[in-house]
Design an enzyme around this catalytic site. Structure first.
Site, short mmCIF file in Angstrom:
data_model
loop_
_atom_site.label_atom_id
_atom_site.label_comp_id
_atom_site.label_asym_id
_atom_site.label_seq_id
_atom_site.Cartn_x
_atom_site.Cartn_y
_atom_site.Cartn_z
CE LYS A 130 -4.40 0.97 0.08
NZ LYS A 130 -5.53 0.13 -0.33
CG ASP A 170 -7.37 3.08 -0.82
OD1 ASP A 170 -7.83 1.93 -0.84
OD2 ASP A 170 -7.45 3.81 0.19
P1 NDP Z 1 -12.97 7.66 -2.64
O1 NDP Z 1 -11.92 8.65 -2.36
O2 NDP Z 1 -13.51 7.52 -4.00
O3 NDP Z 1 -14.20 7.89 -1.67
C1 NDP Z 1 -14.04 7.89 -0.30
C2 NDP Z 1 -15.35 8.25 0.35
O4 NDP Z 1 -15.26 8.03 1.75
C3 NDP Z 1 -15.71 9.69 0.16
O5 NDP Z 1 -17.10 9.83 0.17
C4 NDP Z 1 -15.09 10.33 1.40
O6 NDP Z 1 -15.68 11.55 1.78
C5 NDP Z 1 -15.33 9.29 2.44
N1 NDP Z 1 -14.27 9.36 3.45
C6 NDP Z 1 -12.94 9.28 3.24
N2 NDP Z 1 -12.27 9.45 4.38
C7 NDP Z 1 -13.20 9.64 5.32
C8 NDP Z 1 -13.13 9.85 6.70
N3 NDP Z 1 -11.96 9.93 7.35
N4 NDP Z 1 -14.30 9.99 7.37
C9 NDP Z 1 -15.50 9.94 6.73
N5 NDP Z 1 -15.63 9.74 5.40
C10 NDP Z 1 -14.49 9.58 4.72
O7 NDP Z 1 -12.37 6.26 -2.12
P2 NDP Z 1 -12.85 4.79 -2.47
O8 NDP Z 1 -14.30 4.75 -2.69
O9 NDP Z 1 -11.95 4.25 -3.48
O10 NDP Z 1 -12.49 4.02 -1.10
C11 NDP Z 1 -13.42 3.85 -0.04
C12 NDP Z 1 -12.98 2.70 0.85
O11 NDP Z 1 -12.90 1.49 0.07
C13 NDP Z 1 -11.61 2.86 1.49
O12 NDP Z 1 -11.62 2.21 2.74
C14 NDP Z 1 -10.70 2.08 0.54
O13 NDP Z 1 -9.52 1.65 1.18
C15 NDP Z 1 -11.60 0.92 0.19
N6 NDP Z 1 -11.31 0.19 -1.03
C16 NDP Z 1 -11.20 0.82 -2.23
C17 NDP Z 1 -10.96 0.09 -3.38
C18 NDP Z 1 -10.92 0.71 -4.74
O14 NDP Z 1 -10.82 -0.02 -5.70
N7 NDP Z 1 -11.02 2.02 -4.86
C19 NDP Z 1 -10.74 -1.36 -3.32
C20 NDP Z 1 -10.94 -1.93 -2.01
C21 NDP Z 1 -11.19 -1.17 -0.92
P3 NDP Z 1 -14.92 12.95 1.53
O15 NDP Z 1 -15.19 13.28 0.12
O16 NDP Z 1 -15.55 13.87 2.51
O17 NDP Z 1 -13.47 12.69 1.83
O1 2IT Z 2 -7.78 -1.72 -1.00
C1 2IT Z 2 -7.72 -2.14 -2.16
O2 2IT Z 2 -7.84 -3.35 -2.43
C2 2IT Z 2 -7.52 -1.19 -3.24
N1 2IT Z 2 -7.48 0.00 -3.00
C3 2IT Z 2 -7.34 -1.67 -4.66
C4 2IT Z 2 -5.91 -2.03 -4.92
C5 2IT Z 2 -5.58 -2.39 -6.33
O3 2IT Z 2 -4.38 -2.68 -6.55
O4 2IT Z 2 -6.43 -2.41 -7.21
#
Ligand code: NDP
Ligand code: 2IT
Length: 451
Positions: A130, A170
């Site tokens: 990461k 992420d």
């Molecule tokens: P984005 O940046 O697209 O969206 C994140 C969302 O979560 C936003 O709505 C954001 O609000 C909110 N958020 C972020 N930090 C906080 C916080 N500290 N408190 C409250 N709300 C928060 O990220 P993703 O959708 O990609 O990721 C969301 C989750 O999914 C994370 O835990 C990530 O690790 C996990 N994940 C993502 C993957 C991917 O492919 N993208 C794969 C697997 C897991 P705001 O706009 O206010 O910051």
């Molecule tokens: O938490 C996760 O699995 C991700 N943010 C996606 C990682 C990736 O390499 O696609």
């Protein structure tokens, strides 16, 4: 857990905390895994003798670096960059990059540790890593984000590569950021390789990678629901977050017949008792991905909804909850409220969104509960499919990718059942995912010697 195993766990955790002081998210992620795998380790003395778990919690490499850049006012800004290369026993390091003000070494290490098990569960050959920075794209111009990404990559490029370490998105890193990072990587290396995933569709990105995490979480939830003769049809779903994972989890849940009633961001949540529609969701896509606005704007456009500032959605009555924002966003009280309101399925889209106390409440109430490392693995799995397509210089159709994604999520679910079914028939998805993820990495480490 017997006395000897308990002693092993307590000693292990005391040593981990001594060696990694103050890294509370990392302690939390490791503790959950150790609790699950310790009984398995006690059964196989070679795993203890080889100190496999002790080696797993020590990152193979941690890179920390200065990221200087100049903002639109001409002021010099300094952020901190990270890449934690946790484990390469089963493949090149693989994992996302997070840009958010809250990023610390502890958060990077917890995420890299979780990623190692998640990637193992996908059945694809990917190690765990990461990276990220305490830089937040929120409120920054495109030009500032580009300069930051270029500075970040000007150091990171020497540590990554298509067969070494393949980053992706992420929190705070989506298509725009991956584009800027890839552009600078290509310029510095003078080669066009699949070193990042989540690329644009016309320059090496896989179909369905943007959708994959949210869709995959819904496919996983479908498998969980089926164990109780249920489906999404007619169910009320609360989703947190409004970013990449939340948007596509909402889209798929809705298309599978559910009523999705909440979305949130770090300022608050919106509750739409009438549920999302394709039209409403298109508004959210445009709001969050193009205008980069706040979810509070939803209620201005759709008066059927209410906005609750500084609150999380978990007090809204639902059947299924999908936390898709960030770590530790469901605490003990939230979990109690969900269960008391009749929620019987919690499928994590985010990484470690439930605290250990919240997980205990779900499991004691015997509701369906899946940890992120199982149910959000569809994102990195599709990244793995992007790597394959890049290697063979082909691109698959959405239908082909979707079929792979479906199979992978269903295989992960089967692995959880295999290793997580308790004597009373309750499926402990935490235990199942941890043990299934562990076995493959542990055996690869043993076979590769003390490295
Ligand atoms: P984005 O940046 O697209 O969206 C994140 C969302 O979560 C936003 O709505 C954001 O609000 C909110 N958020 C972020 N930090 C906080 C916080 N500290 N408190 C409250 N709300 C928060 O990220 P993703 O959708 O990609 O990721 C969301 C989750 O999914 C994370 O835990 C990530 O690790 C996990 N994940 C993502 C993957 C991917 O492919 N993208 C794969 C697997 C897991 P705001 O706009 O206010 O910051
Ligand atoms: O938490 C996760 O699995 C991700 N943010 C996606 C990682 C990736 O390499 O696609």
């Amino acid at each position: 857990m017997d006395k000897q195993t308990r002693q092993y766990v307590d000693k292990f955790m005391a040593e981990l905390i001594r060696k990694n002081p103050g890294e509370k998210e990392f302690h939390q992620a490791v503790s959950e895994v150790v609790e699950s795998v310790a009984p398995y380790i006690m059964k196989y003395p070679y795993l203890r003798e080889q100190k496999v778990l002790e080696r797993m919690v020590e990152p193979e490499r941690v890179i920390m670096f200065r990221v200087p850049w100049v903002d639109d006012q001409g002021e010099v800004q300094i952020n901190r960059g990270f890449r934690v290369q946790m484990n390469s026993a089963i493949g090149p390091y693989k994992g996302g990059i997070r840009f958010h003000a809250s990023v610390t070494l502890s958060i990077m290490k917890f995420l890299a540790f979780e990623q190692t098990f998640k990637n193992s569960l996908t059945t694809l050959p990917m190690g765990g890593a990461k990276g990220g920075s305490d830089f937040s794209p929120r409120g920054k111009s495109d030009a500032e984000v580009m300069r930051f990404c270029q500075s970040f990559m000007s150091e990171l490029f020497r540590h990554i590569g298509a067969d070494t370490d393949v980053p992706a998105g992420d929190i705070g890193v989506g298509g725009r950021e991956v584009g800027y990072l890839f552009g600078q990587y290509k310029r510095l290396r003078d080669e066009f390789t699949g070193t990042l995933t989540g690329k644009g569709q016309y320059w090496g990105g896989s179909r369905l990678r943007p959708e994959a995490t949210g869709y995959g979480a819904c496919y996983f939830a479908q498998e969980m629901l089926a164990t109780r003769g249920k489906s999404f049809e007619g169910q009320t779903v609360c989703i947190s977050g409004a970013g990449n994972v939340a948007q596509y989890a909402a889209q798929k849940a809705m298309r599978l017949g559910a009523k999705v009633v909440t979305l949130s961001d770090s300022d608050g949540f919106m509750y739409d008792p009438e549920g999302l529609t394709e039209e409403k969701l298109n508004f959210v896509f445009e709001l969050k991905n193009i205008r980069r606005g706040r979810i509070s704007e939803y209620v201005k456009r759709f008066p059927s909804a209410q906005y609750f500032a500084s609150e999380r959605p978990w007090r809204i009555k639902c059947d299924i909850a999908m936390p898709c924002a960030t770590q530790n966003e469901i605490e003990k009280d939230d979990a109690e409220r969900l269960v008391n309101n009749g929620c019987y399925c919690v499928t994590e889209g985010a990484n470690m969104p439930s605290t250990p106390e919240a997980i205990a409440i779900f499991q004691n109430a015997k509701i369906l509960y899946s940890p992120g490392k199982a149910s959000n693995a569809g994102g990195v799995a599709t990244s793995g499919l992007e790597m394959t397509q890049n290697s063979i210089r082909q691109s698959w159709t959405s239908e082909e990718v979707d079929a792979h994604l479906h199979r992978i999520m269903s295989d992960i679910h089967a692995a959880c059942i295999k290793y997580g079914t308790e004597e009373d028939g309750y499926i402990n998805y935490v235990k199942g995912a941890n043990i299934a993820g562990f076995i493959k990495v542990a055996n690869a480490m043993v076979e590769q010697g003390i490295v």
